[in-house]
Design a protein around this motif. Structure first.
Motif, short mmCIF file in Angstrom:
data_model
loop_
_atom_site.label_atom_id
_atom_site.label_comp_id
_atom_site.label_asym_id
_atom_site.label_seq_id
_atom_site.Cartn_x
_atom_site.Cartn_y
_atom_site.Cartn_z
N GLY A 1 -7.18 -10.20 -3.22
CA GLY A 1 -7.94 -9.14 -3.89
C GLY A 1 -7.55 -7.74 -3.49
O GLY A 1 -8.17 -6.76 -3.94
N ASP A 2 -6.51 -7.59 -2.67
CA ASP A 2 -6.07 -6.26 -2.24
C ASP A 2 -5.27 -5.58 -3.34
O ASP A 2 -4.38 -6.18 -3.95
CB ASP A 2 -5.21 -6.38 -0.98
N LYS A 3 -5.56 -4.31 -3.58
CA LYS A 3 -4.79 -3.51 -4.52
C LYS A 3 -3.62 -2.90 -3.76
O LYS A 3 -3.81 -2.21 -2.76
CB LYS A 3 -5.66 -2.39 -5.11
N SER B 1 0.79 -0.77 -9.59
CA SER B 1 -0.21 -1.38 -8.72
C SER B 1 -0.30 -2.86 -9.01
O SER B 1 -0.19 -3.28 -10.17
CB SER B 1 -1.58 -0.73 -8.94
N SER B 2 -0.46 -3.66 -7.96
CA SER B 2 -0.61 -5.10 -8.11
C SER B 2 -1.82 -5.55 -7.29
O SER B 2 -2.18 -4.91 -6.31
CB SER B 2 0.64 -5.83 -7.60
N THR B 3 -2.43 -6.65 -7.71
CA THR B 3 -3.55 -7.22 -6.99
C THR B 3 -3.13 -8.55 -6.39
O THR B 3 -2.70 -9.46 -7.11
CB THR B 3 -4.77 -7.42 -7.91
#
Length: 367
Positions: free
Chosen positions: A319-321, A313-315
């Protein structure tokens, strides 16, 4: 390269051939590949938008690898391709064109990760699923495929320290030439390098080279003027393209045998490593990255979940995961070139070991 990249099992990397505008049609122009047809025909279509053609990997490796994997995974799928030639405005227009054509899935390697946000939102609003490729674009993307970009910077920083050896002291002046600030990967490369270098050497001059060899050359020339040629211990370059301009500036100032880093395992970068004018590069095999994004695109087109493949997972900056595939990069020096990029047959050995580099190849165990 935004670079933050991609990371993998050793596979295939960037071919260093001079790109011409003809390679992508008109600069920034939309172009459907020979094996594909317009999305408006109602078939399964995937849009592919790459950011620039100054870095040789995009058109020489990423594009054909993605197209081949899509074709293998989905015989009736088409790929609609365009290159932004380094212009965020052009890329925004290309997204609009893809929306008009009605592509089902859009792969975007953003020129500017923040500027592309509204375009991605517009595509999603039309029911198009978007995958961020190589650079994590802002906005509601469905998945992200890249390398562990901070790790790239760490590898670069460590390679620089290793090359300095006992000369790596808190007073050793290092010139740092980073990538384009509009590329989120550049920030991660920079952060990773600082994590390794800070406190161990002195970052005496730091500027962006904008991923351009000419700008990097100008910045290093300015650093030489400011610091004095004898006072520069090493140069951090965020990629191989800029390292070429840096090597020219150093040679012009009579500076030799100091560490210079790079990234992308470009052909000319590897040759500079053999010749001793560059110390290291980072190998981010394009094949596993390209194939991963192609597979995800086909999955999304067929309404399959990406969670089985995108397990990280990346942000994003918005701010979206984002479900992510993050591959592992590899540091390459003269000592391990034979067992990495050469063993992977990234380039034909004859193309690397031309007459000018034959002796250096033999000394490095490259045959």
């Amino acid at each position: 390269m935004n670079a933050m990249m991609r990371r993998a099992v050793i596979g295939t990397a960037a071919v260093s051939m001079a790109l011409t505008m003809a390679a992508c049609g008109k600069a920034g122009g939309d172009k459907t590949t020979a094996a594909s047809s317009s999305a408006s025909t109602g078939g399964k279509s995937i849009g592919l938008l790459l950011p620039e053609n100054a870095t040789t990997r995009y058109e020489q490796l990423d594009k054909p690898l993605i197209e081949a994997k899509v074709k293998a995974a989905c015989a009736d799928c088409t790929v609609d391709y365009a290159n932004a030639a380094g212009s965020a405005a052009t890329q925004a227009q290309q997204v609009s064109t893809m929306i008009t054509k009605g592509v089902n899935v859009l792969i975007v390697d953003a020129v500017d990760s923040a500027a592309i946000k509204s375009s991605i939102q517009a595509a999603v609003d039309k029911g198009i699923k978007v995958i961020a490729y190589d650079r994590l674009a802002q906005g509601p993307v469905s998945a992200y495929v890249s390398y562990d970009n901070e790790k790239v910077g760490e590898l670069q920083g460590q390679a620089l320290l290793d090359a300095l050896g006992a000369k790596a002291t808190p007073t050793a002046n290092v010139v740092m030439i980073n990538g384009d600030d509009a590329d989120p990967n550049a920030a991660m490369f920079k952060a990773g390098a600082h994590k390794i270098l800070d406190g161990k050497v002195k970052i005496a001059y730091e500027q962006s080279g904008l991923w351009k060899d000419t700008i990097a050359n100008q910045k290093v020339t300015a650093a030489i003027t400011q610091l004095g040629a004898p006072n520069i211990a090493a140069v951090y370059s965020a990629n191989d393209g800029m390292a070429g301009g840096i090597a020219t500036a150093l040679k012009g100032a009579g500076i030799s045998s100091i560490p210079v880093t790079g990234q992308d395992a470009e052909l000319t970068g590897l040759q500079r490593i053999l010749a001793g004018t560059q110390t290291s590069t980072v190998y981010k095999a394009p094949k596993p990255e390209a194939e991963a994004v192609a597979s995800l695109a086909v999955d999304l087109l067929n309404n399959k979940a990406v969670s089985d493949t995108a397990t990280a997972s990346s942000t994003s900056g918005s701010g979206d995961k984002v479900p992510s595939v993050l591959l592992t990069p590899v540091s390459v020096t003269k000592a391990n070139m034979a067992t990495t990029v050469i063993a992977d047959a990234l380039y034909p050995t004859a193309k690397i070991c031309t007459a000018d580099f034959a002796a250096a190849c033999a000394a490095a165990g490259i045959k």
